[in-house]
Design an enzyme around this catalytic site. Structure first.
Site: not given
Length: 247
Positions: A30, A42, A153
């Site tokens: 991530h 994010h 992401c």
């Protein structure tokens, strides 16, 4: 940073750094932008919906949202149901994972040596003030609909760092992780029977070369369909789409 690891200590972080943390036994990572004061901006789909395929894979992979542990973070509160572009403390972003930094302007040799995708790019980063401006602007206005293949992401973090978007609609986004998976899949599909007469060593070299070339040509740093898009234009498009949806 070395070939084997991009791990970084918290005290080494600088505002504007693109950071990531591996999830689910290093299956995927991530990504986000460190904005200082132990905070990260994010992009996430939603809790439990990291890839959103509608299959068992959604349950296999942990969400990119801060994982609900039963305890509410004193800094972030309960973020387990949030989605889109969010701001989290570093602890919530990491979700008990280790901290790594994404590298920019790497040499072609280093890019190929880092076999795992989603850790570096040939593309150059813009100055940190531009990176932070994009991240803060998108935190306020959003980054569109989450899409594993075109808008995830890592795509968000790379856009914040470079301002690059992919203009063709049929290809994957900027994500190095997805490019690596795609390269691996295409390599397997194209390692046909004609190679069976090749020695084991020769076959491994050939397959490795095909994989590396596929990753290399898919990198955002050399793709011809990667174009620089001002964040103001991106925010304007997002705002227009939001109004149309409300109507």
């Amino acid at each position: 940073m070395g070939v084997l690891s991009n791990k970084i200590a918290r005290e080494e972080l600088k505002p504007g750094d693109h950071i990531y943390s591996w999830r689910t036994a290093y299956i995927y990572a991530h990504h986000g932008i460190y904005v200082g004061n132990s905070m990260v901006i994010h992009f996430t789909r939603a809790a439990g919906q990291e890839i959103g395929t509608g299959t068992f894979l959604d349950k296999l992979l942990l969400s990119s949202s801060p994982s609900p542990t039963g305890a509410i973070c004193p800094v972030c509160g309960d973020q387990s149901k949030l989605h889109g572009v969010i701001r989290s403390c570093l602890d919530c972003f990491l979700a008990r994972g280790k901290l790594y930094i994404f590298e920019y302007s790497v040499s072609p040799a280093l890019f190929i040596a880092k076999v795992r995708g989603g850790t570096c790019t040939l593309a150059s980063s813009d100055p940190s003030e531009e990176v932070l401006h994009r991240a803060e602007s998108l935190f306020d206005k959003g980054f569109g609909m989450y899409n594993l293949f075109k808008n995830n992401c890592e795509d968000f973090a790379i856009y914040c760092k470079t301002g690059l978007l992919i203009e063709t609609t049929y290809s994957v986004g900027r994500s190095g992780q997805l490019s690596a998976f795609t390269a691996a899949a295409s390599t397997v599909m194209s390692s046909p029977l004609r190679f069976l007469t090749t020695s084991t060593g020769g076959l491994m070299v050939m397959v490795g070369g095909m994989y590396s070339i596929s990753r290399f040509i898919a990198d955002v740093g050399i793709r011809r369909d990667a174009v620089k898009v001002p964040v103001e234009r991106l925010v304007m498009v997002e705002a227009t789409q939001h109004v149309e949806v409300k109507k």
